[in-house]
Design a protein around this motif. Structure first.
Motif, mmCIF file in Angstrom:
data_model
loop_
_atom_site.group_PDB
_atom_site.id
_atom_site.type_symbol
_atom_site.label_atom_id
_atom_site.label_comp_id
_atom_site.label_asym_id
_atom_site.label_seq_id
_atom_site.Cartn_x
_atom_site.Cartn_y
_atom_site.Cartn_z
ATOM 1 N N UNK A 77 0.794 -1.227 0.000
ATOM 2 C CA UNK A 77 0.000 0.000 0.000
ATOM 3 C C UNK A 77 0.822 1.270 0.000
ATOM 4 N N UNK A 78 2.144 1.163 0.130
ATOM 5 C CA UNK A 78 3.012 2.344 0.115
ATOM 6 C C UNK A 78 2.951 3.011 -1.257
ATOM 7 N N UNK A 79 2.907 4.335 -1.279
ATOM 8 C CA UNK A 79 2.862 5.073 -2.532
ATOM 9 C C UNK A 79 4.159 5.017 -3.316
ATOM 10 N N UNK A 80 5.242 4.565 -2.678
ATOM 11 C CA UNK A 80 6.534 4.517 -3.373
ATOM 12 C C UNK A 80 6.503 3.566 -4.566
ATOM 13 N N UNK A 81 5.661 2.543 -4.494
ATOM 14 C CA UNK A 81 5.521 1.647 -5.642
ATOM 15 C C UNK A 81 5.046 2.428 -6.874
ATOM 16 N N UNK A 82 4.095 3.313 -6.651
ATOM 17 C CA UNK A 82 3.559 4.111 -7.752
ATOM 18 C C UNK A 82 4.600 5.038 -8.341
ATOM 19 N N UNK A 83 5.465 5.574 -7.491
ATOM 20 C CA UNK A 83 6.521 6.471 -7.982
ATOM 21 C C UNK A 83 7.530 5.682 -8.808
ATOM 22 N N UNK A 84 7.904 4.489 -8.326
ATOM 23 C CA UNK A 84 8.823 3.666 -9.111
ATOM 24 C C UNK A 84 8.225 3.321 -10.472
ATOM 25 N N UNK A 85 6.946 2.986 -10.488
ATOM 26 C CA UNK A 85 6.285 2.667 -11.756
ATOM 27 C C UNK A 85 6.308 3.871 -12.700
ATOM 28 N N UNK A 86 6.097 5.053 -12.132
ATOM 29 C CA UNK A 86 6.076 6.258 -12.959
ATOM 30 C C UNK A 86 7.457 6.563 -13.531
ATOM 31 N N UNK A 87 8.500 6.426 -12.718
ATOM 32 C CA UNK A 87 9.869 6.657 -13.200
ATOM 33 C C UNK A 87 10.190 5.694 -14.334
ATOM 34 N N UNK A 88 9.854 4.426 -14.142
ATOM 35 C CA UNK A 88 10.125 3.411 -15.167
ATOM 36 C C UNK A 88 9.334 3.692 -16.435
ATOM 37 N N UNK A 89 8.089 4.155 -16.280
ATOM 38 C CA UNK A 89 7.259 4.473 -17.444
ATOM 39 C C UNK A 89 7.846 5.628 -18.238
ATOM 40 N N UNK A 90 8.363 6.635 -17.541
ATOM 41 C CA UNK A 90 8.969 7.781 -18.222
ATOM 42 C C UNK A 90 10.232 7.355 -18.963
ATOM 43 N N UNK A 91 11.064 6.539 -18.328
ATOM 44 C CA UNK A 91 12.280 6.046 -18.992
ATOM 45 C C UNK A 91 11.924 5.277 -20.265
#
Length: 288
Positions: free
Chosen positions: A18-32
């Protein structure tokens, strides 16, 4: 075609469910992936804290550095390799306490770095103490009667310090988060993004429901908004108590530090045959 999965390594993140950090990692990877960057063209530097574990979860160059010191490491790397796509990840405790002095001066230098702060408004890794971003009245182990202090207004501080791109996002709003991070990496100069992310284990005040009720998008507050105006940016932050997401300020004509002070390609191996006073003089000339 690159996939976001290509930018994650095989280590399974150990953030809480449930930590929001998972969403941030997904977003960084999506941008790359959208940029189509090669893994070796990316450098991700992190500090200390729950957020900074991301350095071990991304498949790229990087370093997990000391507390509050991610930006000095990153700036040194950028000076030596100006072509690397450099992303710094840090938490609100790491960035806004011991690392605040480094952050302000990095913003002033306007080096071409993307700085993502995972703001969960608590020290999570050390089990739930008040951070500089904690809300007033927040009850923790260090503030059993409620936090008596107001949180630091860091976005306004960043603009005042000279950051040429200042934005905020919400870890749960994945589509908007990807859009903002992409704009940040596209910006030529220092890009600072404060990302609100829930800590489901230690922060029971700033919950997903709380964020949904309090966070507003710029479009919800302004029919028209000019992110190039510092005056409008300061007014927006004051009016919303800094609880607003979107690109708050962007100076498109700023000159990055690397263009003002070009990097020098100093190859010490060329001098190994003459470890003498001449070597010292040669090196001094490079940095004059």
């Amino acid at each position: 075609m690159a996939s976001p999965r290509d930018y994650k390594n095989t280590i399974v993140p150990n953030w809480c469910p449930g930590c929001g950090d998972y969403g941030i990692q997904n977003a960084i990877s999506a941008v790359c992936a959208k940029k189509g960057w090669a893994n070796e063209e990316i450098t991700l530097i992190s500090g200390i804290g729950c957020s900074s574990r991301i350095g071990g979860y991304q498949y790229c160059y990087g370093a997990h550095t000391t507390h509050g010191r991610a930006l000095p490491f990153a700036q040194g790397i950028k000076c030596a390799n100006k072509d690397t796509h450099l992303i710094v990840c840090s938490g609100d405790g790491d960035s806004y306490a011991i690392g605040l002095g480094h952050a302000m001066h990095a913003m002033k230098r306007n080096m071409d770095i993307t700085y993502l702060v995972f703001d969960n408004q608590v020290y999570g890794l050390t089990k739930g103490q008040t951070s500089p971003a904690s809300s007033k009245g927040f009850v923790t182990k260090t503030t059993p009667d409620g936090n008596p202090l107001t949180p630091l207004a860091v976005p306004a501080m960043a603009i005042a310090a000279g950051a040429t791109f200042v934005a905020q996002a919400y870890a749960i709003d994945g589509r908007n988060l990807v859009d903002i991070i992409e704009k940040a990496v596209d910006h030529k100069g220092f890009s600072y993004v404060n990302i609100f992310t829930p800590c489901v284990t230690f922060n029971h005040m700033n919950t997903v429901q709380w964020y949904n009720e309090h966070l507003k998008k710029i479009s919800d507050v302004r029919e028209t908004y000019d992110p190039s105006s510092k005056a409008e940016a300061f007014h927006l932050l004051a009016e919303t108590d800094s609880l607003v997401t979107g690109v708050i300020y962007e100076e498109k004509e700023g000159v990055p530090f690397g263009d003002i002070v070009p990097s020098k390609d100093v190859r010490l191996i060329d001098h190994v045959e003459k470890p003498s006073e001449a070597l010292f003089e040669d090196l001094c000339k490079e940095f004059r």
